[in-house]
Design a protein around this motif. Structure first.
Motif, PDB file in Angstrom:
ATOM      1  N   UNK A 270     -57.377  -8.106 -32.140  1.00  0.00           N
ATOM      2  CA  UNK A 270     -56.899  -6.108 -32.285  1.00  0.00           C
ATOM      3  C   UNK A 270     -57.930  -5.799 -33.039  1.00  0.00           C
ATOM      4  N   UNK A 271     -58.600  -6.038 -34.073  1.00  0.00           N
ATOM      5  CA  UNK A 271     -59.213  -5.233 -35.208  1.00  0.00           C
ATOM      6  C   UNK A 271     -60.134  -5.782 -34.677  1.00  0.00           C
ATOM      7  N   UNK A 272     -61.577  -6.695 -33.557  1.00  0.00           N
ATOM      8  CA  UNK A 272     -62.346  -6.652 -32.885  1.00  0.00           C
ATOM      9  C   UNK A 272     -62.334  -5.922 -31.911  1.00  0.00           C
ATOM     10  N   UNK A 273     -61.081  -5.606 -31.134  1.00  0.00           N
ATOM     11  CA  UNK A 273     -61.366  -5.007 -29.676  1.00  0.00           C
ATOM     12  C   UNK A 273     -61.344  -3.667 -30.101  1.00  0.00           C
ATOM     13  N   UNK A 274     -60.446  -2.960 -31.113  1.00  0.00           N
ATOM     14  CA  UNK A 274     -60.304  -1.285 -31.250  1.00  0.00           C
ATOM     15  C   UNK A 274     -60.344  -1.228 -32.837  1.00  0.00           C
ATOM     16  N   UNK A 275     -61.608   0.167 -32.481  1.00  0.00           N
ATOM     17  CA  UNK A 275     -62.256   0.612 -33.911  1.00  0.00           C
ATOM     18  C   UNK A 275     -61.273   1.233 -34.370  1.00  0.00           C
TER      19      UNK A 275
END
Length: 111
Positions: free
Chosen positions: A12-17
């Motif tokens: 989620x961190x990698x895909x949602x700024x």
């Protein structure tokens, strides 16, 4: 959630700024948005690693204004999750971390 809390959080961190910013500014709310309730009394700090930085986490040797410890320092546990995610946790908070991880795996329901 897939049952792998660390993997889901990282994904989620990698895909949602917006979420990536929130995990650093308000980690309890960020985890709450994933359905994870942080146990009372637990303070959470999530650090999103940067490629150009080295991180040092220094365990607390003593409480403020206390004399230096006389026993060997063994206050932190280092846990790894499939080589992707590292937990550094004071031994005294180990069971609270386990409760947090269990809540993530069960969708927030405590046993």
């Amino acid at each position: 959630m897939s049952g792998d809390f660390e993997r889901e959080l990282t994904k989620r961190v990698w895909s949602d700024d917006g979420f990536a910013a929130q995990v650093e500014s308000d980690p309890v709310a960020a985890l709450g948005s994933m359905g994870v309730e942080v146990p009372a009394g637990v303070k959470v700090k999530i650090v999103v690693q940067r490629r150009d930085r080295v991180y040092f986490t220094i365990p607390p040797a003593r409480t403020p204004n206390a004399p230096p410890p006389t026993a060997p320092l063994n206050q932190m546990d280092l846990w790894s999750s499939q080589g992707l995610f590292i937990w550094l946790v004071p031994v005294a908070a180990k069971f609270k971390l386990l409760a947090l991880r269990n809540a993530a795996r069960t969708g927030g329901d405590q046993p």
